[in-house]
Design a protein around this motif. Structure first.
Motif, PDB file in Angstrom:
ATOM      1  N   ALA A 178       0.825  -1.206   0.000  1.00  0.00           N
ATOM      2  CA  ALA A 178       0.000   0.000   0.000  1.00  0.00           C
ATOM      3  C   ALA A 178       0.857   1.252   0.000  1.00  0.00           C
ATOM      4  CB  ALA A 178      -0.909  -0.001   1.225  1.00  0.00           C
ATOM      5  N   ILE A 179       0.262   2.352  -0.459  1.00  0.00           N
ATOM      6  CA  ILE A 179       0.868   3.662  -0.285  1.00  0.00           C
ATOM      7  C   ILE A 179      -0.161   4.588   0.355  1.00  0.00           C
ATOM      8  CG2 ILE A 179       2.427   3.360  -2.238  1.00  0.00           C
ATOM      9  CD1 ILE A 179       0.668   5.256  -3.823  1.00  0.00           C
ATOM     10  N   ASN A 180       0.328   5.668   0.943  1.00  0.00           N
ATOM     11  CA  ASN A 180      -0.542   6.574   1.695  1.00  0.00           C
ATOM     12  C   ASN A 180      -0.743   7.925   1.034  1.00  0.00           C
ATOM     13  OD1 ASN A 180      -1.595   5.305   3.947  1.00  0.00           O
ATOM     14  ND2 ASN A 180       0.254   5.618   5.175  1.00  0.00           N
ATOM     15  N   GLU A 181      -0.048   8.202  -0.063  1.00  0.00           N
ATOM     16  CA  GLU A 181      -0.032   9.555  -0.605  1.00  0.00           C
ATOM     17  C   GLU A 181      -1.316   9.894  -1.348  1.00  0.00           C
ATOM     18  OE1 GLU A 181       4.118   8.314   0.112  1.00  0.00           O
ATOM     19  OE2 GLU A 181       2.343   7.390  -0.725  1.00  0.00           O
ATOM     20  N   GLN A 182      -2.405   9.977  -0.597  1.00  0.00           N
ATOM     21  CA  GLN A 182      -3.676  10.449  -1.148  1.00  0.00           C
ATOM     22  C   GLN A 182      -4.103  11.773  -0.526  1.00  0.00           C
ATOM     23  OE1 GLN A 182      -3.756   7.112   0.277  1.00  0.00           O
ATOM     24  NE2 GLN A 182      -3.174   6.181  -1.671  1.00  0.00           N
ATOM     25  N   SER A 183      -3.266  12.325   0.375  1.00  0.00           N
ATOM     26  CA  SER A 183      -3.607  13.582   1.044  1.00  0.00           C
ATOM     27  C   SER A 183      -2.352  14.180   1.646  1.00  0.00           C
ATOM     28  CB  SER A 183      -4.648  13.340   2.145  1.00  0.00           C
ATOM     29  OG  SER A 183      -4.800  14.483   2.963  1.00  0.00           O
ATOM     30  N   VAL A 184      -2.091  15.455   1.398  1.00  0.00           N
ATOM     31  CA  VAL A 184      -0.938  16.116   2.001  1.00  0.00           C
ATOM     32  C   VAL A 184      -1.306  16.719   3.350  1.00  0.00           C
ATOM     33  CG1 VAL A 184       0.714  18.017   1.722  1.00  0.00           C
ATOM     34  CG2 VAL A 184       0.184  16.513  -0.207  1.00  0.00           C
ATOM     35  N   SER A 185      -2.549  17.157   3.532  1.00  0.00           N
ATOM     36  CA  SER A 185      -2.970  17.633   4.850  1.00  0.00           C
ATOM     37  C   SER A 185      -2.876  16.500   5.867  1.00  0.00           C
ATOM     38  CB  SER A 185      -4.388  18.196   4.793  1.00  0.00           C
ATOM     39  OG  SER A 185      -5.300  17.245   4.259  1.00  0.00           O
ATOM     40  N   GLY A 186      -3.184  15.262   5.449  1.00  0.00           N
ATOM     41  CA  GLY A 186      -3.026  14.111   6.328  1.00  0.00           C
ATOM     42  C   GLY A 186      -1.589  13.690   6.496  1.00  0.00           C
ATOM     43  N   MET A 187      -0.781  13.905   5.482  1.00  0.00           N
ATOM     44  CA  MET A 187       0.635  13.528   5.528  1.00  0.00           C
ATOM     45  C   MET A 187       1.378  14.253   6.637  1.00  0.00           C
ATOM     46  SD  MET A 187       3.245  13.851   2.298  1.00  0.00           S
ATOM     47  CE  MET A 187       5.013  13.579   2.429  1.00  0.00           C
ATOM     48  N   GLY A 188       0.956  15.493   6.942  1.00  0.00           N
ATOM     49  CA  GLY A 188       1.625  16.278   7.967  1.00  0.00           C
ATOM     50  C   GLY A 188       1.540  15.684   9.352  1.00  0.00           C
ATOM     51  N   THR A 189       0.522  14.868   9.632  1.00  0.00           N
ATOM     52  CA  THR A 189       0.384  14.201  10.932  1.00  0.00           C
ATOM     53  C   THR A 189       0.613  12.702  10.807  1.00  0.00           C
ATOM     54  OG1 THR A 189      -2.013  14.005  10.612  1.00  0.00           O
ATOM     55  CG2 THR A 189      -1.220  15.937  11.816  1.00  0.00           C
ATOM     56  N   SER A 190       1.365  12.270   9.766  1.00  0.00           N
ATOM     57  CA  SER A 190       1.616  10.843   9.506  1.00  0.00           C
ATOM     58  C   SER A 190       0.311  10.075   9.351  1.00  0.00           C
ATOM     59  CB  SER A 190       2.482  10.228  10.609  1.00  0.00           C
ATOM     60  OG  SER A 190       3.777  10.779  10.593  1.00  0.00           O
ATOM     61  N   PHE A 191      -0.738  10.769   8.880  1.00  0.00           N
ATOM     62  CA  PHE A 191      -2.053  10.196   8.607  1.00  0.00           C
ATOM     63  C   PHE A 191      -2.763   9.730   9.870  1.00  0.00           C
ATOM     64  CE2 PHE A 191       0.620   9.692   4.867  1.00  0.00           C
ATOM     65  CZ  PHE A 191      -0.111  10.436   3.952  1.00  0.00           C
ATOM     66  N   ALA A 192      -2.316  10.185  11.033  1.00  0.00           N
ATOM     67  CA  ALA A 192      -3.091   9.979  12.256  1.00  0.00           C
ATOM     68  C   ALA A 192      -4.386  10.786  12.139  1.00  0.00           C
ATOM     69  CB  ALA A 192      -2.292  10.433  13.471  1.00  0.00           C
ATOM     70  N   GLY A 193      -5.495  10.204  12.525  1.00  0.00           N
ATOM     71  CA  GLY A 193      -6.774  10.894  12.421  1.00  0.00           C
ATOM     72  C   GLY A 193      -7.339  10.953  11.022  1.00  0.00           C
ATOM     73  N   ARG A 194      -6.806  10.125  10.124  1.00  0.00           N
ATOM     74  CA  ARG A 194      -7.259  10.180   8.732  1.00  0.00           C
ATOM     75  C   ARG A 194      -8.764   9.960   8.601  1.00  0.00           C
ATOM     76  NH1 ARG A 194      -4.389   6.854   3.916  1.00  0.00           N
ATOM     77  NH2 ARG A 194      -3.785   8.917   3.197  1.00  0.00           N
ATOM     78  N   SER A 195      -9.332   9.039   9.376  1.00  0.00           N
ATOM     79  CA  SER A 195     -10.752   8.727   9.229  1.00  0.00           C
ATOM     80  C   SER A 195     -11.648   9.557  10.143  1.00  0.00           C
ATOM     81  CB  SER A 195     -10.990   7.237   9.499  1.00  0.00           C
ATOM     82  OG  SER A 195     -10.632   6.902  10.823  1.00  0.00           O
ATOM     83  N   SER A 196     -11.065  10.411  10.999  1.00  0.00           N
ATOM     84  CA  SER A 196     -11.886  11.173  11.946  1.00  0.00           C
ATOM     85  C   SER A 196     -11.798  12.680  11.751  1.00  0.00           C
ATOM     86  CB  SER A 196     -11.478  10.838  13.395  1.00  0.00           C
ATOM     87  OG  SER A 196     -10.099  11.066  13.605  1.00  0.00           O
ATOM     88  N   SER A 197     -11.032  13.148  10.779  1.00  0.00           N
ATOM     89  CA  SER A 197     -10.916  14.588  10.560  1.00  0.00           C
ATOM     90  C   SER A 197     -11.116  14.899   9.086  1.00  0.00           C
ATOM     91  CB  SER A 197      -9.547  15.098  11.026  1.00  0.00           C
ATOM     92  OG  SER A 197      -8.515  14.389  10.382  1.00  0.00           O
ATOM     93  N   ALA A 198     -12.199  15.550   8.778  1.00  0.00           N
ATOM     94  CA  ALA A 198     -12.503  15.928   7.402  1.00  0.00           C
ATOM     95  C   ALA A 198     -11.957  17.321   7.147  1.00  0.00           C
ATOM     96  CB  ALA A 198     -14.006  15.870   7.157  1.00  0.00           C
TER      97      ALA A 198
END
Length: 436
Positions: free
Chosen positions: A26-46
């Motif tokens: 898998a890769i995670n690079e679908q969001s740069v705003s999420g990248m800044g927090t290592s994608f912590a909170g990806r599913s709980s912060s819109a």
């Protein structure tokens, strides 16, 4: 000929690797705003329209907006303690530079619009899996894998519905297109021959879905849960062998029969995953994030590749082009991330995060195309909103892995390869969000 089948296998399996900001395939690079927090909170912060991937229910928190961006990846791979030998015990000549992952960019784009007070529609285009790797021509492990160029592009139309002011749900079917080209070498050194080339091409389109729920547990605490479904591919393509032969006439008449193009295919299921996270607004300035992701990598236990019209040759080669099962023995994983955001002023928000992402594969089953180990990632990010309509997000991430081993045994047409890998990577991301 096991190598030929494994290269077709790698068309799908290696496609999802490389050195992006997630492990396994898998890769995670679908969001740069999420990248800044290592994608912590990806599913709980819109935070913006990239929630289409992170949690489709999050669209209910947005107005009409578009987000576009990408991440630049620079990887470093060091290879040492190499032992590469043919089946007859002779050493495989060559080098081990390790500079096998070229710099690459992973793009994405999203659009969200309200339909009414409760219903939202969105569309996302992103790259969930990608690999571009190219070992040097004389790489000692070239019989295990030489070059790979594969990508998966996903289109996701999405809807969300606000059940109450505190609870929303979202759903998006995914249309996934996989294409790839892979090269590797075959060796006939034991038969008085040189290297032959194997080139593989294949593609398929398959379907899945993402579904999520977003709920405010209190005025300050939000919980999100996202499920990314499995995607089952039936890749169709061909395997082409060229340059197989020998200076010894008796062997040449046998080995040259390997040259040709064979129709091939495999059934591959990329696993489902579940992402759960919390967002806690500590005060007007600080927001904290924590999340965990479970991925069912055990679906990659074994894969069978089938080729048509393959020749039957005398031992020890035999007819190994027809059907071979490759054991993967991968295991399910849990990855974890924590992060924080600080609202410096109305225009600027600062972010940081840390993630732990274990490898699904052990030393006994690791190969040169996916030589990943247990991974740690540290990231920093910032968001700048010069106007209410526009936000520019940037992020930097550094990842490093535990040293790992690759142990691949030789056979009649393939040199074995044993080595230690030390992997790390830098990631830079930029994203523009515009609200209208």
């Amino acid at each position: 000929m096991k190598t030929i089948k494994l290269t077709l296998l790698a068309l799908a399996v290696s496609s999802a690797s490389g050195y992006a900001l997630a492990n396994g395939l898998a890769i995670n690079e679908q969001s740069v705003s999420g990248m800044g927090t290592s994608f912590a909170g990806r599913s709980s912060s819109a935070q913006d329209a990239s929630t289409i991937y992170g949690n489709p229910a999050g669209m209910s928190r947005l107005g009409r907006e578009v987000s576009v961006g990408g991440a630049y990846i620079h990887a470093k791979v060091d290879i040492k303690d190499v032992n590469a030998r043919y089946a007859n015990g002779q050493q495989v000549p060559g080098s081990n530079d390790g500079d096998m992952v070229p710099n690459s960019v992973v793009p994405f784009g999203y659009f969200v619009t309200p339909v009414d007070d409760r219903l939202h529609f969105g569309l996302g285009v992103y790259v969930p899996y990608a690999l571009i790797s190219n070992y040097e021509h004389a790489f000692q492990g070239r019989y295990q894998g030489q070059a790979s160029k594969v990508e998966v592009i996903t289109v996701q139309p999405t809807v969300s519905y606000k059940i109450t002011d505190k609870v929303s749900v979202g759903f998006g079917p995914t249309i996934n297109r996989i294409e790839g080209k892979l090269n590797s070498n075959l060796s006939a050194g034991a038969f008085g021959g040189g290297d032959a080339q194997v080139k593989v091409e294949g593609d398929d389109t398959a379907y899945g879905y993402n579904v999520g729920v977003l709920a405010d547990l209190t005025d300050d605490l939000t919980f999100g849960l996202t499920y990314h479904s499995k995607v089952s591919y039936k890749l169709k393509g061909h395997t082409e062998v060229s340059g197989a032969g020998s200076a010894v006439p008796a062997f040449n008449s046998i080995l040259s029969r390997l040259n040709g193009k064979y129709d091939g295919g495999l059934d591959l299921t990329l696993p489902e995953s579940t992402d759960a996270s919390f967002t806690y607004r500590l005060n007007n300035d600080w927001t904290l994030y924590a999340g965990a992701t479970w991925t069912r990598w055990s679906r990659l236990d074994a894969i069978t590749v089938e080729n048509e019209g393959t020749p039957s040759l005398p031992a020890p080669i035999g007819n190994r082009l027809g059907e071979i099962t490759e054991e993967f023995n991968w295991k399910d994983t849990w990855s974890y991330a924590v992060g924080a955001a600080y609202q410096l002023n109305p225009q600027w928000v600062l972010r940081a995060g840390m993630a732990l992402d274990p490898s699904p594969v052990d030393n006994a089953d690791r190969n040169v195309r996916v030589p990943v180990g247990d991974r740690k990632t540290f990231s920093l990010g910032a968001g700048w909103s010069p106007t209410k309509e526009m936000t520019i997000d940037v992020a930097y991430a550094y990842l490093w892995e535990d040293n790992v081993k690759v142990n691949r045994a030789p056979d009649a047409l393939r040199g074995g390869y044993n080595a230690k890998y030390d992997n790390s990577a830098h990631g830079l991301g930029a994203q523009l969000t515009y609200r209208f």
